[in-house]
Design a protein around this motif. Structure first.
Motif, PDB file in Angstrom:
ATOM      1  N   ALA A  78      57.616  39.924  43.442  1.00 35.49           N
ATOM      2  CA  ALA A  78      56.790  39.262  42.818  1.00 35.49           C
ATOM      3  C   ALA A  78      56.720  39.358  41.223  1.00 35.49           C
ATOM      4  O   ALA A  78      56.049  38.319  40.507  1.00 35.49           O
ATOM      5  N   HIS A  79      57.765  39.994  40.399  1.00 34.16           N
ATOM      6  CA  HIS A  79      57.638  40.778  38.795  1.00 34.16           C
ATOM      7  C   HIS A  79      56.001  40.242  38.619  1.00 34.16           C
ATOM      8  O   HIS A  79      55.801  39.917  37.837  1.00 34.16           O
ATOM      9  N   PRO A  80      54.824  40.718  39.356  1.00 33.72           N
ATOM     10  CA  PRO A  80      53.386  40.806  39.147  1.00 33.72           C
ATOM     11  C   PRO A  80      53.250  41.441  37.363  1.00 33.72           C
ATOM     12  O   PRO A  80      53.822  41.932  37.107  1.00 33.72           O
ATOM     13  N   THR A  81      52.587  40.155  36.686  1.00 30.29           N
ATOM     14  CA  THR A  81      51.657  40.781  35.194  1.00 30.29           C
ATOM     15  C   THR A  81      50.020  41.954  36.108  1.00 30.29           C
ATOM     16  O   THR A  81      49.338  42.078  34.464  1.00 30.29           O
ATOM     17  N   LEU A  82      49.676  41.464  36.397  1.00 30.53           N
ATOM     18  CA  LEU A  82      48.663  42.171  37.068  1.00 30.53           C
ATOM     19  C   LEU A  82      48.825  42.738  39.268  1.00 30.53           C
ATOM     20  O   LEU A  82      49.079  41.851  39.737  1.00 30.53           O
ATOM     21  N   SER A 124      45.942  30.630  33.047  1.00 26.49           N
ATOM     22  CA  SER A 124      46.735  30.010  34.112  1.00 26.49           C
ATOM     23  C   SER A 124      47.203  31.516  35.164  1.00 26.49           C
ATOM     24  O   SER A 124      48.169  32.277  34.629  1.00 26.49           O
ATOM     25  N   VAL A 125      46.932  30.815  36.222  1.00 23.88           N
ATOM     26  CA  VAL A 125      47.062  32.272  36.725  1.00 23.88           C
ATOM     27  C   VAL A 125      47.615  32.007  38.324  1.00 23.88           C
ATOM     28  O   VAL A 125      46.919  30.968  38.857  1.00 23.88           O
ATOM     29  N   GLY A 126      48.660  32.854  38.450  1.00 20.47           N
ATOM     30  CA  GLY A 126      49.229  32.767  40.176  1.00 20.47           C
ATOM     31  C   GLY A 126      49.032  33.572  41.430  1.00 20.47           C
ATOM     32  O   GLY A 126      48.875  35.179  40.158  1.00 20.47           O
ATOM     33  N   LEU A 127      48.890  33.873  42.177  1.00 13.20           N
ATOM     34  CA  LEU A 127      48.614  34.489  42.746  1.00 13.20           C
ATOM     35  C   LEU A 127      49.270  34.375  44.169  1.00 13.20           C
ATOM     36  O   LEU A 127      49.286  33.969  45.065  1.00 13.20           O
ATOM     37  N   THR A 128      49.433  35.890  44.492  1.00 18.52           N
ATOM     38  CA  THR A 128      50.164  36.343  45.887  1.00 18.52           C
ATOM     39  C   THR A 128      49.465  37.020  46.406  1.00 18.52           C
ATOM     40  O   THR A 128      49.492  38.206  45.868  1.00 18.52           O
ATOM     41  N   ASN A 129      48.972  36.598  47.155  1.00 19.60           N
ATOM     42  CA  ASN A 129      47.852  38.066  48.197  1.00 19.60           C
ATOM     43  C   ASN A 129      48.432  38.240  49.281  1.00 19.60           C
ATOM     44  O   ASN A 129      48.914  37.562  50.093  1.00 19.60           O
ATOM     45  N   LEU A 130      49.213  39.823  49.006  1.00 22.57           N
ATOM     46  CA  LEU A 130      49.933  40.253  50.296  1.00 22.57           C
ATOM     47  C   LEU A 130      49.330  41.087  51.640  1.00 22.57           C
ATOM     48  O   LEU A 130      49.771  41.802  52.008  1.00 22.57           O
ATOM     49  N   LEU A 166      38.529  36.536  42.005  1.00 28.06           N
ATOM     50  CA  LEU A 166      39.091  36.984  40.904  1.00 28.06           C
ATOM     51  C   LEU A 166      39.839  36.156  40.002  1.00 28.06           C
ATOM     52  O   LEU A 166      39.795  35.845  38.508  1.00 28.06           O
ATOM     53  N   ALA A 167      40.903  35.607  40.683  1.00 24.07           N
ATOM     54  CA  ALA A 167      41.791  34.824  39.714  1.00 24.07           C
ATOM     55  C   ALA A 167      41.054  32.891  39.393  1.00 24.07           C
ATOM     56  O   ALA A 167      40.743  33.190  38.078  1.00 24.07           O
ATOM     57  N   SER A 168      39.928  33.026  40.669  1.00 24.89           N
ATOM     58  CA  SER A 168      39.013  31.706  39.597  1.00 24.89           C
ATOM     59  C   SER A 168      38.346  32.292  38.613  1.00 24.89           C
ATOM     60  O   SER A 168      38.002  31.211  37.743  1.00 24.89           O
ATOM     61  N   ARG A 169      37.850  32.914  38.565  1.00 29.05           N
ATOM     62  CA  ARG A 169      36.740  33.592  37.568  1.00 29.05           C
ATOM     63  C   ARG A 169      38.255  33.826  36.555  1.00 29.05           C
ATOM     64  O   ARG A 169      37.838  33.813  35.085  1.00 29.05           O
ATOM     65  N   LEU A 170      39.187  34.557  36.655  1.00 26.12           N
ATOM     66  CA  LEU A 170      40.258  33.979  34.980  1.00 26.12           C
ATOM     67  C   LEU A 170      41.020  32.450  34.333  1.00 26.12           C
ATOM     68  O   LEU A 170      40.745  32.844  33.869  1.00 26.12           O
ATOM     69  N   ARG A 171      40.753  31.824  35.859  1.00 26.91           N
ATOM     70  CA  ARG A 171      40.615  30.558  35.576  1.00 26.91           C
ATOM     71  C   ARG A 171      40.168  30.448  34.464  1.00 26.91           C
ATOM     72  O   ARG A 171      40.479  29.391  33.497  1.00 26.91           O
ATOM     73  N   LYS A 172      38.772  30.592  35.025  1.00 23.35           N
ATOM     74  CA  LYS A 172      37.388  29.865  34.225  1.00 23.35           C
ATOM     75  C   LYS A 172      37.786  30.401  33.217  1.00 23.35           C
ATOM     76  O   LYS A 172      37.044  29.900  31.547  1.00 23.35           O
ATOM     77  N   ASP A 173      38.018  31.611  32.231  1.00 16.69           N
ATOM     78  CA  ASP A 173      38.558  31.948  31.309  1.00 16.69           C
ATOM     79  C   ASP A 173      39.535  31.143  30.649  1.00 16.69           C
ATOM     80  O   ASP A 173      39.518  31.441  29.164  1.00 16.69           O
ATOM     81  N   GLY A 174      40.115  29.989  30.861  1.00 21.08           N
ATOM     82  CA  GLY A 174      40.927  29.974  30.752  1.00 21.08           C
ATOM     83  C   GLY A 174      42.559  30.039  31.674  1.00 21.08           C
ATOM     84  O   GLY A 174      43.514  29.220  29.825  1.00 21.08           O
ATOM     85  N   MET A 180      47.751  31.949  28.446  1.00 23.22           N
ATOM     86  CA  MET A 180      48.812  32.716  28.767  1.00 23.22           C
ATOM     87  C   MET A 180      48.338  33.161  30.633  1.00 23.22           C
ATOM     88  O   MET A 180      47.954  32.348  30.994  1.00 23.22           O
ATOM     89  N   SER A 181      49.636  33.149  31.288  1.00 19.75           N
ATOM     90  CA  SER A 181      50.039  32.974  32.249  1.00 19.75           C
ATOM     91  C   SER A 181      49.928  34.524  32.653  1.00 19.75           C
ATOM     92  O   SER A 181      50.281  35.920  32.456  1.00 19.75           O
ATOM     93  N   VAL A 182      49.027  34.963  33.770  1.00 19.61           N
ATOM     94  CA  VAL A 182      48.679  36.056  34.748  1.00 19.61           C
ATOM     95  C   VAL A 182      49.564  35.859  35.827  1.00 19.61           C
ATOM     96  O   VAL A 182      49.338  34.895  36.765  1.00 19.61           O
ATOM     97  N   ASN A 183      50.203  36.527  36.576  1.00 21.48           N
ATOM     98  CA  ASN A 183      51.045  36.598  37.617  1.00 21.48           C
ATOM     99  C   ASN A 183      50.627  37.873  38.769  1.00 21.48           C
ATOM    100  O   ASN A 183      50.783  39.090  38.462  1.00 21.48           O
TER     101      ASN A 183
END
Length: 197
Positions: A65-69, A38-44, A28-36, A1-4
């Motif tokens: 950015a059309h986020p999902t989180l 796919s996480v793209g992070l836009t830090n504003l 947080l993004a790195s922890r979600l990646r460890k869960d397997g 699953m992909s998380v934006n």
């Protein structure tokens, strides 16, 4: 699953105080990646940002950015700089309504107990005493009325700060790398639930 994932906020989103690894969003993004995931992070996040700065300077880019989180941590600078709590709540409502249009869950973090930060000993207590609770009450109210997901950093910080003496960086105000790790750990259960739906 992909998380934006789009992060909004102040210096804690940027990671001021950490010598490595960024603020809580990167961790947080790195922890979600460890869960397997796919996480793209836009830090504003922008250091020094107040709620009005988030509304005028970050929200439009977040929507684009059309986020999902989405995560938002803001308010400390508003307390230090004397923003009226009514103005804070009004801007937070505007931000919430705008971001809800994206369909992404919005995770709000409230304000830590600054009275327990080392810097509190160096500044007049009138800057923060009796001010944190009304801001957190406003955050809780907006979270309830707008259906946002609230992470209670304030209560957690009352346990966290005394047991984690290395939570703060050398400035006695911003978290250290270890502090941001604790912050990300605190947010992870809420965020994990939202992205695995």
């Amino acid at each position: 699953m992909s998380v934006n994932y789009v992060a909004l906020g102040d210096s804690t989103a940027v990671g001021v105080g950490a010598t490595r690894g960024g603020g809580y969003p990167e961790r947080l993004a790195s922890r979600l990646r460890k869960d397997g995931l796919s996480v793209g992070l836009t830090n504003l996040g922008v250091s020094g940002a107040r709620i009005r700065d988030v509304f005028t300077g970050q929200v439009k880019a977040a929507v684009a950015a059309h986020p999902t989180l989405v995560t938002l941590g803001v308010g400390t600078n508003d307390i230090w700089r004397g923003t009226a709590v009514e103005d804070f709540q009004e801007d937070l409502e505007r931000i919430a309504r705008r971001l809800k249009q994206t369909g992404a869950p919005l995770v709000l973090v409230n304000i830590a107990d600054l009275a327990l930060a080392p810097v509190a000993k160096l500044v007049p207590s009138a800057l923060y005493e009796g001010r944190i609770e009304p801001f957190n009450a406003a955050i809780a109210q907006v979270a309830r009325t707008e259906g946002l997901h609230l992470v209670d950093l304030y209560t957690a910080s009352q346990e966290m700060f005394p047991r984690a003496p290395r939570f703060f960086s050398g400035d006695g105000f911003h978290p250290s790398a270890e502090g941001y790790e604790e912050w990300a750990d605190l947010m992870l259960p809420t965020v994990r639930t939202l992205v695995s739906r």
